[in-house]
Design an enzyme around this catalytic site. Structure first.
Site, PDB file in Angstrom:
ATOM      1  N   SER A 149     -29.666 -27.602  -6.241  1.00 51.99           N
ATOM      2  CA  SER A 149     -30.295 -26.620  -7.088  1.00 51.99           C
ATOM      3  C   SER A 149     -30.462 -25.291  -6.528  1.00 51.99           C
ATOM      4  CB  SER A 149     -31.332 -27.272  -7.935  1.00 51.99           C
ATOM      5  OG  SER A 149     -31.886 -26.245  -8.701  1.00 51.99           O
ATOM      6  N   TYR A 162     -39.634 -31.001  -7.976  1.00 51.89           N
ATOM      7  CA  TYR A 162     -38.246 -31.106  -8.271  1.00 51.89           C
ATOM      8  C   TYR A 162     -37.525 -30.368  -7.160  1.00 51.89           C
ATOM      9  CZ  TYR A 162     -33.586 -30.232 -10.448  1.00 51.89           C
ATOM     10  OH  TYR A 162     -32.207 -29.620 -10.624  1.00 51.89           O
TER      11      TYR A 162
HETATM   12  P1  NAP Z   1     -28.380 -34.002 -17.723  1.00 49.96           P
HETATM   13  O1  NAP Z   1     -27.487 -33.374 -18.740  1.00 49.96           O
HETATM   14  O2  NAP Z   1     -29.759 -34.526 -17.917  1.00 49.96           O
HETATM   15  O3  NAP Z   1     -27.530 -35.432 -17.244  1.00 49.96           O
HETATM   16  C1  NAP Z   1     -28.276 -36.388 -16.559  1.00 49.96           C
HETATM   17  C2  NAP Z   1     -27.119 -37.414 -16.010  1.00 49.96           C
HETATM   18  O4  NAP Z   1     -27.709 -38.154 -15.090  1.00 49.96           O
HETATM   19  C3  NAP Z   1     -26.787 -38.253 -17.221  1.00 49.96           C
HETATM   20  O5  NAP Z   1     -25.312 -38.816 -16.986  1.00 49.96           O
HETATM   21  C4  NAP Z   1     -27.826 -39.501 -16.770  1.00 49.96           C
HETATM   22  O6  NAP Z   1     -27.370 -40.881 -17.511  1.00 49.96           O
HETATM   23  C5  NAP Z   1     -28.069 -39.589 -15.377  1.00 49.96           C
HETATM   24  N1  NAP Z   1     -29.185 -40.129 -14.903  1.00 49.96           N
HETATM   25  C6  NAP Z   1     -30.227 -39.507 -15.303  1.00 49.96           C
HETATM   26  N2  NAP Z   1     -31.252 -40.372 -14.807  1.00 49.96           N
HETATM   27  C7  NAP Z   1     -30.520 -41.407 -14.117  1.00 49.96           C
HETATM   28  C8  NAP Z   1     -31.078 -42.463 -13.135  1.00 49.96           C
HETATM   29  N3  NAP Z   1     -32.425 -42.518 -13.107  1.00 49.96           N
HETATM   30  N4  NAP Z   1     -30.098 -43.320 -12.829  1.00 49.96           N
HETATM   31  C9  NAP Z   1     -28.632 -43.180 -13.029  1.00 49.96           C
HETATM   32  N5  NAP Z   1     -28.388 -42.044 -13.917  1.00 49.96           N
HETATM   33  C10 NAP Z   1     -29.416 -41.113 -14.386  1.00 49.96           C
HETATM   34  O7  NAP Z   1     -28.435 -33.352 -16.490  1.00 49.96           O
HETATM   35  P2  NAP Z   1     -27.466 -32.138 -15.865  1.00 49.96           P
HETATM   36  O8  NAP Z   1     -28.278 -30.847 -16.215  1.00 49.96           O
HETATM   37  O9  NAP Z   1     -26.200 -32.178 -15.990  1.00 49.96           O
HETATM   38  O10 NAP Z   1     -27.904 -32.166 -14.188  1.00 49.96           O
HETATM   39  C11 NAP Z   1     -26.796 -32.703 -13.410  1.00 49.96           C
HETATM   40  C12 NAP Z   1     -27.256 -32.407 -11.824  1.00 49.96           C
HETATM   41  O11 NAP Z   1     -27.467 -30.820 -11.816  1.00 49.96           O
HETATM   42  C13 NAP Z   1     -28.556 -32.930 -11.315  1.00 49.96           C
HETATM   43  O12 NAP Z   1     -28.491 -33.026 -10.142  1.00 49.96           O
HETATM   44  C14 NAP Z   1     -29.531 -31.620 -11.510  1.00 49.96           C
HETATM   45  O13 NAP Z   1     -30.625 -31.545 -10.825  1.00 49.96           O
HETATM   46  C15 NAP Z   1     -28.656 -30.445 -11.188  1.00 49.96           C
HETATM   47  N6  NAP Z   1     -28.908 -28.967 -11.842  1.00 49.96           N
HETATM   48  C16 NAP Z   1     -29.054 -28.789 -12.998  1.00 49.96           C
HETATM   49  C17 NAP Z   1     -29.240 -27.653 -13.594  1.00 49.96           C
HETATM   50  C18 NAP Z   1     -29.371 -27.389 -15.052  1.00 49.96           C
HETATM   51  O14 NAP Z   1     -29.710 -26.041 -15.519  1.00 49.96           O
HETATM   52  N7  NAP Z   1     -28.723 -28.167 -15.821  1.00 49.96           N
HETATM   53  C19 NAP Z   1     -29.548 -26.656 -12.639  1.00 49.96           C
HETATM   54  C20 NAP Z   1     -29.531 -26.860 -11.133  1.00 49.96           C
HETATM   55  C21 NAP Z   1     -29.217 -28.126 -10.834  1.00 49.96           C
HETATM   56  P3  NAP Z   1     -27.724 -41.445 -18.836  1.00 49.96           P
HETATM   57  O15 NAP Z   1     -26.941 -40.557 -19.694  1.00 49.96           O
HETATM   58  O16 NAP Z   1     -27.001 -42.644 -18.954  1.00 49.96           O
HETATM   59  O17 NAP Z   1     -29.073 -41.070 -19.156  1.00 49.96           O
END
Ligand code: NAP
Length: 257
Positions: A149, A162
């Site tokens: 991130s 985080y």
């Molecule tokens: P998201 O939409 O909340 O999706 C999270 C995904 O991770 C889902 O597939 C979920 O599975 C899975 N997951 C969550 N907790 C889990 C656990 N304990 N065990 C196994 N799987 C788990 O997240 P996102 O925004 O796409 O984020 C993806 C990555 O990008 C993360 O590493 C996040 O830190 C990083 N990131 C995101 C942003 C942002 O603004 N969105 C910014 C910087 C970095 P289920 O559907 O089955 O719950």
């Protein structure tokens, strides 16, 4: 659209059922990889991703494994092993994308030790042990891509724990790249800024003021989309990126420049 020739490769994407992971899984599927779409709870969402990859002419299967305090990396690989032979008799994996993570909005003053342990278990311990137990399956010349991130680089005290998990993940990337270089395996982090996914739905979606504020943080003037990140991951997974390792690739649209 340009595609990288990932035919014959096997990719594991954690958190592949929603958001950025979904974008990555679908993109790698379009590039020809067989994709293992790992998820925690939302089987329907994972099946939808698998269905989309199939519809686009690709190959994929879903695996359920909860990571972190309530689960472990061994269970994930057991679920992977149970299905891989049916889809790719040689077994093994070429690309591991550690994408699943928990968010944690909490300043230091309100941070609890339980919440700290939980976010580190999902965001740091799980990638460490997915790789540790995955190394025997990861082929030489493979790829490890850790989704970090921009918060590891830009101070945001409201998400202090985080951010620390992502700093730890970037350090893992650095050391792992050195360790695995002799096997031709590259290891990189990709660091998104604010992306429109479920993790941000509460405060971002349907709130024009919040979206304008979030957009203004990026030099490119908008909130990120999952495909912005997925396209970078596809490049790193490809042979074109064979000489890039141990790096954090900024994918924030120029936030905090
Ligand atoms: P998201 O939409 O909340 O999706 C999270 C995904 O991770 C889902 O597939 C979920 O599975 C899975 N997951 C969550 N907790 C889990 C656990 N304990 N065990 C196994 N799987 C788990 O997240 P996102 O925004 O796409 O984020 C993806 C990555 O990008 C993360 O590493 C996040 O830190 C990083 N990131 C995101 C942003 C942002 O603004 N969105 C910014 C910087 C970095 P289920 O559907 O089955 O719950």
């Amino acid at each position: 659209m340009r595609t990288y020739g990932l035919e014959g490769k096997v990719a594991l994407v954690t958190g592949g059922s929603r958001g950025i992971g979904r974008g990555i899984a679908e993109r790698l599927g379009r590039d020809g990889a067989l994709v293992a779409v790992a998820y925690a709870r939302d089987a329907e969402a994972a099946d939808e991703v698998v269905g989309t990859i199939h519809k686009n002419g690709g190959k994929a299967f879903a695996i359920r494994a909860e990571l972190g305090a309530h689960g472990d990396a061994d269970a994930l690989w057991a679920a992977f092993d149970a299905q891989i032979a049916e889809h790719a008799p040689a077994g093994g994996v070429d690309v591991i994308v550690n994408n699943a993570a928990s968010g944690l909005f909490s300043e230091l003053a309100s941070l609890t030790e339980k919440a700290f342990d939980e976010v580190f278990a999902v965001n740091v311990r799980a990638p460490f042990f997915i790789v540790r137990h995955g190394l025997e399956r990861l082929r030489d010349g493979g790829r490890i891509i850790n989704i970090s991130s921009g918060a590891a680089r830009i101070a945001m005290p409201e998400i202090i724990a985080y951010s620390a998990t992502k700093g730890a993940l970037d350090n893992f990337t650095l050391n792992l790249a050195k360790e695995l270089g002799p096997r031709g395996i590259t290891v990189n982090s990709v660091a998104p800024g604010i992306v429109d996914t479920d993790i941000n739905a509460d405060w971002l979606r349907g709130n024009a003021e919040a979206e304008a504020q979030a957009s203004s943080l990026a030099a490119l003037g908008r909130v990120g989309r999952p495909e912005d990140i997925a396209d970078i991951v596809a490049f790193l997974a490809s042979d074109d990126a064979r000489w890039v390792t141990g790096r954090v690739i900024d994918a924030t649209g120029g936030s905090g420049l």
